[in-house]
Scaffold this active site. Structure first.
Site, PDB file in Angstrom:
ATOM      1  N   ASP A 260     -11.704  52.401 -42.767  1.00  0.00           N
ATOM      2  CA  ASP A 260     -12.243  51.813 -43.916  1.00  0.00           C
ATOM      3  C   ASP A 260     -14.017  51.848 -43.578  1.00  0.00           C
ATOM      4  OD1 ASP A 260     -11.902  49.539 -46.023  1.00  0.00           O
ATOM      5  OD2 ASP A 260     -13.550  49.074 -44.690  1.00  0.00           O
ATOM      6  N   ILE A 261     -14.525  52.395 -44.532  1.00  0.00           N
ATOM      7  CA  ILE A 261     -15.988  52.409 -44.269  1.00  0.00           C
ATOM      8  C   ILE A 261     -16.820  51.041 -44.269  1.00  0.00           C
ATOM      9  CG2 ILE A 261     -18.246  53.381 -45.196  1.00  0.00           C
ATOM     10  CD1 ILE A 261     -16.521  55.587 -46.966  1.00  0.00           C
ATOM     11  N   GLU A 303     -12.820  52.260 -50.536  1.00  0.00           N
ATOM     12  CA  GLU A 303     -13.553  53.030 -49.586  1.00  0.00           C
ATOM     13  C   GLU A 303     -12.470  53.040 -48.156  1.00  0.00           C
ATOM     14  OE1 GLU A 303     -15.005  48.531 -48.948  1.00  0.00           O
ATOM     15  OE2 GLU A 303     -14.589  49.827 -50.746  1.00  0.00           O
TER      16      GLU A 303
END
Length: 389
Positions: A260-261, A303
Site C-alpha cells: 500500500d502506498i 493504491e
C-alpha cells in the site's frame, strides 16, 4: 468452361472476400498493421487470379502476362509473410522479404523472356511461395512451446502449406528444360487439386489468427488495470488461484504480498489526480522491474497492490520485498514535482491448510496493517507477527 477456369473464378471471389474481411478487421479491431498488410496481400492475390484467368482465356501463350501473374504471386506471398513478421513485432525483417520477392519476380521474368521454360517458370514461383510460408510459420510466435494453441495450429498449417508449395515446385521441374506437354498437363492437374486448398487455407488461418488475437485482447482488457497495465483484482485472483493450486500439487513454496502506498491521499490533494495517476504507474512499473517473470502483480484497490511470488519461501520473499521497499523510497516519480513515495508491505507464505487466495490475502493484509501502525515504510511478516502474538 473448363474446371480450371471455374476454380480460378472461385479463387478470385475467395481472395476478394479475404481482402474485405481483413479490411473490416483492421478498421474495427484497433487497426492492427498486420491485418492491413494481409488485406493488401489478398488484394494483390485477387489481381493475380484475374491475370491467371486472362491467361486461361487467351488462345496464345502471352509471355508478358505470364511474367505479370508470377510477379503478383510473389508479391502476394511476400506480403503475407510481412504481415506475420509485423504481428511478431520484427520490422527489420520486412525489407529483405520484399527484396526477395523482387528477385524472384526478376528470375521468373528471365525465365519467361530469355528462356521460356514452363518448368522453371512455375517452380520458381512455387518455391518462393513455400519459402514465404516457412518464414510466416517461423514468425507466428517466438517459439512453438511459447505459442498459444491458435498460434500452434497456424504454425502447423503454414508448414503444411509450404510442403504443398515445395512439392508442386518439384513436380513443375519434372518437364526439365523442355516444354513437355504431357508433364505440363500432369503438373497443371495437380496444381488444380492442391493449390486452391493451400491458398484458401492460408487465408482462413490468417483470419483465424486475427480473431484469436482479438479474443486475447478482449480477455486482457477484462483482466488488466487500464491505468497501470498490471492485473486488476479479477485478473489477479483468477491467476493466483491457478498458481496456488499448482503450488499445492507440486508441493512448492509460494508467497503473497500486499503493498500500500503511504499517504497517497496527500499526493492527490497536493498535486492533483494527474500526478496521482503518474505515481500509481510509477509504483507498478517499479514492481514489474523488481520481480521475476512468472510472478504475478495486481492492483487490487485504489493504491493497494498484491504480489504472488511463485516457488518462493516467506523468508526469501521478505528479502525481495525489502529490496522493493528501498527502491520505491529511492526512486522519485517522474515529473516537475519529483515526488518521493514510500510504501508499506505485508508478507505471508502458502500453508498446508490454505485452500484459496482469500486466506493468504487476509494474513498479508493483517501484516500490512501492522506496518502502517508501526510508522509505515516497512515490511512485516505475517508468520513473525503470529509468533509474537
Amino acid at each position: 468452361m473448363t474446371a480450371a477456369i471455374v476454380i480460378i473464378t472461385v479463387l478470385i471471389f475467395i481472395a476478394a472476400m479475404l481482402c474485405a474481411v481483413m479490411l473490416i478487421a483492421w478498421r474495427s479491431f484497433g487497426r492492427p498493421r498486420h491485418a492491413l498488410v494481409w488485406a493488401l496481400a489478398f488484394a494483390v492475390a485477387t489481381a493475380q487470379w484475374f491475370s491467371n484467368l486472362a491467361l486461361r482465356l487467351q488462345a496464345d501463350d502471352n509471355t508478358a502476362l505470364h511474367a505479370l501473374t508470377a510477379a503478383l504471386g510473389c508479391l502476394s506471398n511476400a506480403l503475407i509473410a510481412v504481415g506475420f513478421v509485423q504481428r511478431n513485432r520484427a520490422p527489420r525483417r520486412v525489407r529483405p522479404l520484399l527484396a526477395a520477392a523482387l528477385v524472384a519476380s526478376l528470375l521468373i521474368g528471365v525465365a519467361n523472356f530469355v528462356e521460356p521454360v514452363m518448368g522453371i517458370r512455375y517452380s520458381t514461383g512455387l518455391g518462393f511461395g513455400g519459402l514465404m510460408m516457412l518464414v510466416s510459420a517461423f514468425n507466428v510466435a517466438g517459439g512453438f512451446r511459447q505459442a498459444s494453441l491458435p498460434e500452434r495450429a497456424v504454425m502447423v498449417m503454414l508448414t503444411l502449406f509450404a510442403a504443398i508449395d515445395f512439392s508442386l515446385a518439384a513436380i513443375a521441374m519434372g518437364p526439365g528444360t523442355a516444354n513437355d506437354e504431357g508433364s505440363l498437363f500432369f503438373f497443371r492437374s495437380v496444381v488444380t487439386m492442391l493449390y486452391p486448398i493451400a491458398f484458401t487455407g492460408v487465408g482462413l488461418f490468417s483470419v483465424f489468427l486475427v480473431a484469436a488475437d482479438l479474443a486475447d485482447d478482449m480477455r486482457r482488457l477484462a483482466t488488466s488495470d487500464m491505468l497501470t497495465g498490471v492485473y486488476n483484482r479479477r485478473g489477479f485472483e483468477d491467476s493466483a488461484e491457478r498458481a496456488i493450486r499448482n503450488a499445492q500439487r507440486q508441493r512448492q513454496p509460494l508467497s503473497v504480498v500486499v503493498a500500500d502506498i503511504d499517504n497517497f491521499k496527500l499526493i492527490n490533494d497536493r498535486h492533483g489526480h494527474t500526478v496521482g495517476d503518474r505515481a500509481l504507474r510509477h509504483f507498478a512499473s517499479r514492481l514489474e522491474r523488481l520481480v521475476r517473470r512468472g510472478d504475478l502483480i495486481g492492483r487490487i484497490g485504489g493504491e493497494e497492490f498484491a504480489l504472488l511470488l511463485v516457488n518462493t519461501r516467506p523468508q526469501d520473499a521478505l528479502e525481495v520485498v525489502e529490496r522493493i521497499r528501498r527502491d520505491i523510497a529511492a526512486m522519485p516519480v517522474d515529473g516537475a514535482a519529483r515526488i518521493v513515495m514510500t510504501a508499506s508491505f505485508g508478507v505471508t507464505g502458502l500453508r498446508p491448510g490454505d485452500i484459496s487466495l482469500a486466506s493468504l490475502l487476509a494474513r498479508a493484509d493483517r501484516a500490512l496493517y501492522r506496518s502502517k501502525l508501526e510508522g509505515r515504510d516497512r515490511v512485516t511478516s505475517a508468520d513473525e507477527l503470529e509468533e509474537v502474538a
